[in-house]
Design an enzyme around this catalytic site. Sequence first.
Site, PDB file in Angstrom:
ATOM      1  N   LYS A  94       0.843  -1.204   0.000  1.00  0.00           N
ATOM      2  CA  LYS A  94       0.000   0.000   0.000  1.00  0.00           C
ATOM      3  C   LYS A  94       0.872   1.244   0.000  1.00  0.00           C
ATOM      4  CE  LYS A  94      -4.033   1.898   2.481  1.00  0.00           C
ATOM      5  NZ  LYS A  94      -4.909   1.710   3.671  1.00  0.00           N
ATOM      6  N   SER A 128      -9.754   2.029   2.780  1.00  0.00           N
ATOM      7  CA  SER A 128      -8.919   2.805   1.881  1.00  0.00           C
ATOM      8  C   SER A 128      -7.939   1.963   1.077  1.00  0.00           C
ATOM      9  CB  SER A 128      -8.121   3.839   2.696  1.00  0.00           C
ATOM     10  OG  SER A 128      -7.219   3.161   3.599  1.00  0.00           O
ATOM     11  N   SER A 179      -9.872  -0.625   6.901  1.00  0.00           N
ATOM     12  CA  SER A 179      -9.328  -0.428   5.554  1.00  0.00           C
ATOM     13  C   SER A 179      -8.566  -1.602   4.971  1.00  0.00           C
ATOM     14  CB  SER A 179      -8.430   0.819   5.526  1.00  0.00           C
ATOM     15  OG  SER A 179      -9.208   1.981   5.716  1.00  0.00           O
TER      16      SER A 179
END
Length: 502
Positions: free
Chosen positions: A80, A155, A179
């Site tokens: 990420k 997210s 997330s």
Amino acid sequence: MTDLTKLTAAELAQRLSAGETTSVEATQAHLDRITAVDGAVHAYLTVDAEGALQQAEAADAARAADDAVAPLAGVPIAVKDNLVTRGLETTAGSRMLEGWKPPYDAHVIERLRAAGMPILGKTNMDEFAMGSSTETSGFGATNNPWGLDRIPGGSGGGSAAAVAAFEAPIALGTDTGGSVRQPASVTGTVGVKPTYGGVSRYGAIAMASSLDQIGPAARTVLDAALLHDVIGGHDVRDQTSMTHDWPSFAAAAKAGLEPDAVAGLRVGVPRQLAEGEGFEAGVRERFQEALDVLTARGATITWIDLDTLDYAVAAYYLLMPAEVSSNLARYDSVRYGLRVTPEGANVEQVMSATRAAGFGDEAKRRILLGTYALSSGYYDAYYGSAQKVRTLVQGDFDRAFGEVDVLVAPTSPTVAWKLGERLDDPTAMYVADITTIPANLAGIPALSLPMGLSEGLPVGFQFMAPAREDARLYKVGAALEAALNEQWGSPLYAQAPELKEA
């Protein structure tokens, strides 16, 4: 040869150990897959083909020289984009950090490199991890491989989508209010939020420091456990990092495959996280079917009331923006990030112009909310009250775990919604995390795994355990995963629609 991209991380590691393939071959196969389908999915912001192949060559050389390599040595991974990577652009999904190449690695990246895992690239995300759909990214939305007109969650939608689209066997995400878990739910993958402090946050670009936690995204519970074994453990650079002596999570996941793995398991179902408005009928049906599977294997199901959870979302959306306001204050045109300099502007005007240009609408919304909650005259009424609710939520969980071994709920009350459907309704977006937020407030571990399809789209089942009992999650998660796979005849990820290659 079997398509290397369709193997799980554990299967690929086994092939590497047996000498049936090499890390270079596996890494190149995933790079080719990214080239073929990521134009449609947009899971990645940065692909580091050269660096990944160099790391793969090093992993192959280490294996050839010494059999005592890490279990996931040579297995490629996606990361990420809020986890800093030395020399590789890291943006946190924001124009504010566009072009920034960190001079150091996050602790978890150091662990990946030490384990010999090639890093394929950095995945898309909501800006500074603010969102539930990966639509607030400053670089465009990610699409769900199960339906390209659908959101992949947020997210960390980029990491989940990369795993679901076979663009990476495994990935890292961060979980502040769900997330890692919510994207796993809507993409038919596995996502884990470890106990707060179980994985170092050093080098994770902060959103809400008392809630953020780095965790695995994978296609199987075992893969997630193997990655957790790599990244977990104490780090002196993170003052919240635990010195706890963690067991092998991979061993716990393998124990879940024993026939009596959940026999006698006491399972609690909080009504506040499984009933009420907003829970789709198909989600309720799959959830009850999963409970029936656990019951058939000897678990005891008890429905319980945790009344403070009714206030968890409201408390979270006061605490989190307050920490956002504090953490994002550093992006001021002087210390970090973008600088916009209008002609003749003074320092205050430069700061204002920079923040206006660098932050997107959702980031600005949360900064404003948090600044207001922390302002003079409102601190006690809002932020202080939310902290009290957080303490009550933690107490409710402690009492519940005195009666049951795990708590369970649907990971998300709905399947993936269509892109753009909730962008103009922030409240509807926020309540998508209603079942995941409580675990972050309490600091406890939680795991999401697929429990089937509703309307042809994946839905997730969430286990929660007491703090430091992450191994328990992997054991019961692997047990339910195996039972469901047996019923379905194949893992859910294998049933995903084929993506058209460019």
